[in-house]
Write a protein that holds these residues in place. Structure first.
Motif, PDB file in Angstrom:
ATOM      1  N   GLY A 288      -5.793  -9.607  13.409  1.00  0.00           N
ATOM      2  CA  GLY A 288      -4.885  -8.476  13.250  1.00  0.00           C
ATOM      3  C   GLY A 288      -3.904  -8.614  12.094  1.00  0.00           C
ATOM      4  O   GLY A 288      -2.960  -7.839  11.991  1.00  0.00           O
ATOM      5  N   THR A 289      -4.133  -9.574  11.211  1.00  0.00           N
ATOM      6  CA  THR A 289      -3.268  -9.737  10.048  1.00  0.00           C
ATOM      7  C   THR A 289      -3.265  -8.458   9.219  1.00  0.00           C
ATOM      8  O   THR A 289      -4.302  -7.825   9.045  1.00  0.00           O
ATOM      9  N   GLN A 290      -2.095  -8.082   8.722  1.00  0.00           N
ATOM     10  CA  GLN A 290      -1.989  -6.909   7.858  1.00  0.00           C
ATOM     11  C   GLN A 290      -1.383  -7.291   6.519  1.00  0.00           C
ATOM     12  O   GLN A 290      -0.406  -8.039   6.454  1.00  0.00           O
ATOM     13  N   LEU A 291      -1.979  -6.725   5.466  1.00  0.00           N
ATOM     14  CA  LEU A 291      -1.520  -6.952   4.100  1.00  0.00           C
ATOM     15  C   LEU A 291      -1.228  -5.618   3.446  1.00  0.00           C
ATOM     16  O   LEU A 291      -2.051  -4.694   3.527  1.00  0.00           O
ATOM     17  N   LEU A 292      -0.097  -5.505   2.781  1.00  0.00           N
ATOM     18  CA  LEU A 292       0.176  -4.360   1.933  1.00  0.00           C
ATOM     19  C   LEU A 292      -0.157  -4.814   0.520  1.00  0.00           C
ATOM     20  O   LEU A 292       0.422  -5.775   0.017  1.00  0.00           O
ATOM     21  N   VAL A 293      -1.121  -4.146  -0.096  1.00  0.00           N
ATOM     22  CA  VAL A 293      -1.639  -4.573  -1.390  1.00  0.00           C
ATOM     23  C   VAL A 293      -1.299  -3.526  -2.441  1.00  0.00           C
ATOM     24  O   VAL A 293      -1.534  -2.338  -2.240  1.00  0.00           O
ATOM     25  N   ARG A 294      -0.754  -3.993  -3.556  1.00  0.00           N
ATOM     26  CA  ARG A 294      -0.455  -3.129  -4.701  1.00  0.00           C
ATOM     27  C   ARG A 294      -1.409  -3.511  -5.826  1.00  0.00           C
ATOM     28  O   ARG A 294      -1.517  -4.683  -6.172  1.00  0.00           O
ATOM     29  N   ILE A 295      -2.093  -2.503  -6.371  1.00  0.00           N
ATOM     30  CA  ILE A 295      -3.063  -2.705  -7.440  1.00  0.00           C
ATOM     31  C   ILE A 295      -2.524  -1.991  -8.676  1.00  0.00           C
ATOM     32  O   ILE A 295      -2.274  -0.788  -8.645  1.00  0.00           O
ATOM     33  N   THR A 296      -2.337  -2.755  -9.761  1.00  0.00           N
ATOM     34  CA  THR A 296      -1.739  -2.209 -10.976  1.00  0.00           C
ATOM     35  C   THR A 296      -2.599  -2.568 -12.185  1.00  0.00           C
ATOM     36  O   THR A 296      -2.853  -3.747 -12.395  1.00  0.00           O
ATOM     37  N   PRO A 297      -3.054  -1.632 -12.993  1.00  0.00           N
ATOM     38  CA  PRO A 297      -2.994  -0.192 -12.780  1.00  0.00           C
ATOM     39  C   PRO A 297      -3.930   0.218 -11.653  1.00  0.00           C
ATOM     40  O   PRO A 297      -4.928  -0.447 -11.387  1.00  0.00           O
ATOM     41  N   GLY A 298      -3.634   1.341 -11.025  1.00  0.00           N
ATOM     42  CA  GLY A 298      -4.353   1.740  -9.823  1.00  0.00           C
ATOM     43  C   GLY A 298      -5.499   2.708 -10.022  1.00  0.00           C
ATOM     44  O   GLY A 298      -6.266   2.936  -9.093  1.00  0.00           O
ATOM     45  N   ASN A 299      -5.637   3.277 -11.201  1.00  0.00           N
ATOM     46  CA  ASN A 299      -6.722   4.233 -11.412  1.00  0.00           C
ATOM     47  C   ASN A 299      -8.074   3.556 -11.258  1.00  0.00           C
ATOM     48  O   ASN A 299      -8.297   2.466 -11.781  1.00  0.00           O
TER      49      ASN A 299
END
Length: 114
Positions: A95-106
């Motif tokens: 049940g681990t949760q990760l908030l992932v930011r991808i840059t650039p996101g397109n």
């Protein structure tokens, strides 16, 4: 496999992916919330040629391998993977949760669906 407009299920890796922020055309980043179903679930080694991938562990913890080094990232901690760097991650708690930011996101959605 896509199971909704903003939700993908990845049975092979045990990932449930919810898109929380799509970039505007020419926008800077995308964000996704990943839930890892079981201990040991997560994708195999891969890389993003031009994108920075930053993880924030919302719940649980992950073991992240980045370019040959492995680190344990606990709840509340962050880790960043530079562009073109091979990496993988595995849940150390169901049940681990990760908030992932991808840059650039397109273009990130096409890569997720692959």
């Amino acid at each position: 496999m896509r199971i909704g407009a903003d939700v993908l299920q990845c049975p092979a890796s045990g990932e449930h992916v919810e898109i929380t922020h799509r970039p505007e055309p020419g926008g800077e980043h995308a964000e996704i919330l990943i839930t890892l179903a079981d201990v040991g679930s997560g994708p195999g080694a891969h890389l993003h040629p031009e994108q920075i991938e930053s993880f924030h562990v919302v719940r649980g913890g992950v073991e992240v391998s980045i370019g040959g080094d492995t680190v344990l990232v606990a709840e509340g901690e962050d880790v960043t993977v530079p562009p073109g760097t091979a990496h993988s991650y595995r849940s150390v708690r169901a049940g681990t949760q990760l908030l992932v930011r991808i840059t650039p996101g397109n273009g990130f959605e096409a890569a997720l669906e692959d």
